[in-house]
Scaffold this motif. Structure first.
Motif, PDB file in Angstrom:
ATOM      1  N   HIS A  28       0.851  -1.193   0.000  1.00 33.22           N
ATOM      2  CA  HIS A  28       0.000   0.000   0.000  1.00 33.22           C
ATOM      3  C   HIS A  28       0.882   1.237   0.000  1.00 33.22           C
ATOM      4  N   ARG A  29       0.743   2.052  -1.026  1.00 28.57           N
ATOM      5  CA  ARG A  29       1.644   3.187  -1.223  1.00 28.57           C
ATOM      6  C   ARG A  29       1.486   4.257  -0.132  1.00 28.57           C
ATOM      7  N   GLY A  30       0.297   4.390   0.432  1.00 34.02           N
ATOM      8  CA  GLY A  30       0.090   5.452   1.410  1.00 34.02           C
ATOM      9  C   GLY A  30       0.190   4.992   2.855  1.00 34.02           C
ATOM     10  N   LEU A  31       0.692   3.777   3.086  1.00 35.04           N
ATOM     11  CA  LEU A  31       0.700   3.213   4.440  1.00 35.04           C
ATOM     12  C   LEU A  31       1.542   4.050   5.402  1.00 35.04           C
ATOM     13  N   ARG A  32       2.774   4.325   5.036  1.00 32.10           N
ATOM     14  CA  ARG A  32       3.656   5.062   5.931  1.00 32.10           C
ATOM     15  C   ARG A  32       3.117   6.456   6.222  1.00 32.10           C
ATOM     16  N   LEU A  46       0.436   3.466  25.718  1.00 31.91           N
ATOM     17  CA  LEU A  46       0.600   2.297  24.844  1.00 31.91           C
ATOM     18  C   LEU A  46      -0.638   2.076  23.973  1.00 31.91           C
ATOM     19  N   THR A  47      -1.806   2.420  24.512  1.00 41.03           N
ATOM     20  CA  THR A  47      -3.043   2.241  23.739  1.00 41.03           C
ATOM     21  C   THR A  47      -3.058   3.114  22.494  1.00 41.03           C
ATOM     22  N   ALA A  48      -2.324   4.233  22.528  1.00 50.91           N
ATOM     23  CA  ALA A  48      -2.218   5.073  21.328  1.00 50.91           C
ATOM     24  C   ALA A  48      -1.621   4.268  20.172  1.00 50.91           C
ATOM     25  N   PHE A  49      -0.679   3.360  20.503  1.00 52.29           N
ATOM     26  CA  PHE A  49      -0.080   2.526  19.453  1.00 52.29           C
ATOM     27  C   PHE A  49      -1.100   1.554  18.876  1.00 52.29           C
ATOM     28  N   PHE A  50      -2.091   1.187  19.682  1.00 58.52           N
ATOM     29  CA  PHE A  50      -3.171   0.337  19.170  1.00 58.52           C
ATOM     30  C   PHE A  50      -3.896   1.039  18.028  1.00 58.52           C
ATOM     31  N   PHE A  51      -4.253   2.306  18.226  1.00 58.77           N
ATOM     32  CA  PHE A  51      -4.973   3.031  17.178  1.00 58.77           C
ATOM     33  C   PHE A  51      -4.083   3.260  15.953  1.00 58.77           C
ATOM     34  N   ILE A  52      -2.798   3.472  16.181  1.00 67.54           N
ATOM     35  CA  ILE A  52      -1.873   3.620  15.051  1.00 67.54           C
ATOM     36  C   ILE A  52      -1.807   2.318  14.253  1.00 67.54           C
ATOM     37  N   ALA A  53      -1.742   1.193  14.969  1.00 68.07           N
ATOM     38  CA  ALA A  53      -1.705  -0.114  14.300  1.00 68.07           C
ATOM     39  C   ALA A  53      -3.016  -0.412  13.583  1.00 68.07           C
ATOM     40  N   ARG A  54      -4.129   0.014  14.168  1.00 64.46           N
ATOM     41  CA  ARG A  54      -5.419  -0.225  13.531  1.00 64.46           C
ATOM     42  C   ARG A  54      -5.555   0.574  12.231  1.00 64.46           C
ATOM     43  N   GLU A  55      -4.904   1.722  12.172  1.00 59.61           N
ATOM     44  CA  GLU A  55      -4.909   2.479  10.916  1.00 59.61           C
ATOM     45  C   GLU A  55      -4.139   1.715   9.842  1.00 59.61           C
ATOM     46  N   ALA A  56      -3.024   1.089  10.226  1.00 60.85           N
ATOM     47  CA  ALA A  56      -2.289   0.240   9.278  1.00 60.85           C
ATOM     48  C   ALA A  56      -3.152  -0.949   8.872  1.00 60.85           C
ATOM     49  N   ASP A  57      -3.861  -1.550   9.830  1.00 62.25           N
ATOM     50  CA  ASP A  57      -4.758  -2.669   9.528  1.00 62.25           C
ATOM     51  C   ASP A  57      -5.825  -2.263   8.519  1.00 62.25           C
ATOM     52  N   ARG A  58      -6.338  -1.043   8.683  1.00 57.51           N
ATOM     53  CA  ARG A  58      -7.390  -0.567   7.769  1.00 57.51           C
ATOM     54  C   ARG A  58      -6.898  -0.547   6.330  1.00 57.51           C
ATOM     55  N   LEU A  59      -5.687  -0.064   6.133  1.00 58.54           N
ATOM     56  CA  LEU A  59      -5.138   0.005   4.777  1.00 58.54           C
ATOM     57  C   LEU A  59      -4.822  -1.382   4.238  1.00 58.54           C
ATOM     58  N   TRP A  60      -4.307  -2.262   5.100  1.00 57.57           N
ATOM     59  CA  TRP A  60      -4.047  -3.642   4.663  1.00 57.57           C
ATOM     60  C   TRP A  60      -5.350  -4.355   4.295  1.00 57.57           C
ATOM     61  N   ASP A  61      -6.398  -4.124   5.079  1.00 56.40           N
ATOM     62  CA  ASP A  61      -7.694  -4.745   4.789  1.00 56.40           C
ATOM     63  C   ASP A  61      -8.268  -4.251   3.469  1.00 56.40           C
ATOM     64  N   LEU A  62      -8.091  -2.960   3.198  1.00 58.03           N
ATOM     65  CA  LEU A  62      -8.552  -2.413   1.922  1.00 58.03           C
ATOM     66  C   LEU A  62      -7.814  -3.056   0.750  1.00 58.03           C
ATOM     67  N   GLN A  63      -6.504  -3.263   0.916  1.00 55.08           N
ATOM     68  CA  GLN A  63      -5.721  -3.885  -0.144  1.00 55.08           C
ATOM     69  C   GLN A  63      -6.131  -5.340  -0.340  1.00 55.08           C
ATOM     70  N   ALA A  64      -6.386  -6.054   0.764  1.00 57.91           N
ATOM     71  CA  ALA A  64      -6.820  -7.447   0.674  1.00 57.91           C
ATOM     72  C   ALA A  64      -8.174  -7.552  -0.025  1.00 57.91           C
ATOM     73  N   ALA A  65      -9.077  -6.629   0.288  1.00 58.97           N
ATOM     74  CA  ALA A  65     -10.391  -6.625  -0.362  1.00 58.97           C
ATOM     75  C   ALA A  65     -10.248  -6.350  -1.859  1.00 58.97           C
TER      76      ALA A  65
END
Length: 337
Positions: A99-103, A205-224
C-alpha cells in the motif's frame, strides 16, 4: 507462482516481492521457466506431466497473483494449478501489492497522538483546564468506545479513519490528564484503584493500538481489492474457464471430472477469495459453516492489544507493586508469563 498473463510486469513484480513467502529461496514461474519462444505444445499436451504439475508436486505453497484486468480463474491452466494444489493439500496464498500510502497514514495518526498529548499538556499546565475527577472517567469511556468502533467498523467505512485518529488523540489527552493530576496532587477515586503512572503508561501504549489499527485498515482495503480482482469475471464454475487451445481445456476438465474433484476445486477457490488463503484446515472449517472471511490476514492492532493487556498491564502492576500484595504478589508476574 500462478498468474494469467494479463497483468503488467510492474504489477506482477510488486505483488510477488511484497508477498514472497518467508524462507523461500526459489520459485517456479511459467514465463521464466518454459521456452516461450518455441512450440511448447508437446510438453503441456498431457497436463499431469506438464512442467506446471511437476513443479507443484515439489512446491511448499502456491502463490496466486491477481491482476486488475480479470480473475486468473477465468483461465483453465490457473484452474488446473488450483486443482493440483488442492489434490496435494498444498497451501494457496494470495499475493498483494504494497500500500503506497501506508507510511504516510501511520505517520499522520502518530502525529495526531503527539499533538493531542502536547495540546492537553499546554491547556492543563497553563490552568485552562483543571484536573476534575469526571475528566478521567469520561476519557476512559470515550477511548473504550473508540476501541470497540475500531474493531467493528468496516475497513471501507470513512468513519474508521477518523475513529483511529481521534482515538490516538484521546490517548494523548489521557496521558496529559494523568500527568496534570499528579502535578496538582489531585485526589481522584480512579487513582485509588489503579496507580496514576500505570494509567498513563497504559493509555500511552493504547495510542499505538490506534496507530496499528490504521495500518490494519489500509491492509484490509488492499486485501479486499485483491479479492475483488480474483472474482472479476469468475463465474464460480470451472467449466467456464477459457484456454487459447481448446484441447487443453477439455483435457484438464476431463482429468478433474475423472477424479470427481470439480466441486472441491470450486470450493477451494471460493475459500481463497473469501479468506485470502486456502488450506485443508480452512476448507474443512468453511464446509462446516464457519465464517472464514479474512482468515488469511493478521491484525497488528490485535497483537498490540493482546501485548498491552496480557504483558504490559501485569508487568506494570508488578513493577509498581500494586493490585496484588502479600502472598498474591506473584499474580501479575504469572499473568505476564
Amino acid at each position: 507462482l500462478t498468474h494469467c498473463w494479463t497483468e503488467g510486469m510492474f504489477e506482477f513484480i510488486d505483488k510477488v516481492l511484497h508477498s514472497w513467502p518467508r524462507r523461500a529461496r526459489h520459485a517456479y514461474c511459467c514465463f521464466l521457466s518454459n521456452p516461450q519462444n518455441l512450440d511448447i505444445g508437446g510438453i503441456i499436451s498431457q497436463p499431469s506431466e506438464s512442467p506446471f504439475a511437476l513443479a507443484l508436486r515439489s512446491a511448499e505453497c502456491l502463490l496466486v497473483v491477481p491482476n486488475k484486468t480479470c480473475s486468473i480463474y477465468t483461465r483453465i491452466w490457473c484452474v488446473y494449478e488450483a486443482f493440483l494444489a488442492h489434490s496435494d493439500q498444498t497451501p494457496i496464498f494470495t499475493a498483494t501489492s504494497p500500500h503506497r500510502g501506508l507510511r504516510h497514514r501511520v505517520l499522520v495518526t502518530t502525529v495526531v497522538a503527539v499533538v493531542g498529548l502536547n495540546l492537553a499538556i499546554v491547556t492543563c499546565f497553563t490552568g485552562l483546564i483543571s484536573a476534575e475527577m469526571y475528566t478521567g472517567y469520561v476519557l476512559v469511556a470515550v477511548i473504550s468506545l473508540l476501541m470497540c468502533a475500531s474493531f467493528f467498523l468496516n475497513a471501507k467505512s470513512w468513519a474508521l479513519r477518523w475513529v483511529n485518529d481521534i482515538g490516538a488523540a484521546m490517548c494523548g489527552l489521557m496521558v496529559a490528564h494523568c500527568l496534570h493530576s499528579k502535578r496538582q496532587g489531585a485526589q481522584q477515586s480512579m487513582f485509588d484503584v489503579v496507580p496514576m503512572m500505570h494509567v498513563a503508561t497504559f493509555f500511552g501504549l493504547t495510542a499505538f493500538f490506534f496507530i496499528a489499527r490504521e495500518a490494519d485498515r489500509l491492509w484490509d482495503l488492499q486485501a479486499a481489492k485483491e479479492a475483488d480482482q480474483l472474482q472479476k469475471g469468475y463465474t464460480g464454475k470451472l467449466q467456464d474457464a477459457a484456454s487459447s487451445v481448446e484441447n487443453d481445456r477439455l483435457s484438464i476438465l476431463s482429468e478433474i471430472r475423472a477424479r470427481h474433484q470439480e466441486a472441491a476445486v470450486e470450493h477451494a477457490i471460493g475459500v481463497l477469495i473469501d479468506a485470502g488463503m486456502s488450506t485443508p484446515s480452512l476448507r474443512s472449517a468453511a464446509s462446516h459453516g464457519v465464517n472464514i472471511h479474512g482468515a488469511g490476514w493478521w491484525s497488528c492492532g490485535m497483537v498490540i492489544m493482546v501485548a498491552i493487556v496480557f504483558i504490559a498491564h501485569p508487568i506494570s502492576h508488578a513493577v509498581l507493586d500494586h493490585s496484588c500484595t502479600g502472598a498474591l504478589r506473584f499474580v501479575p508476574w504469572l499473568k505476564a508469563a
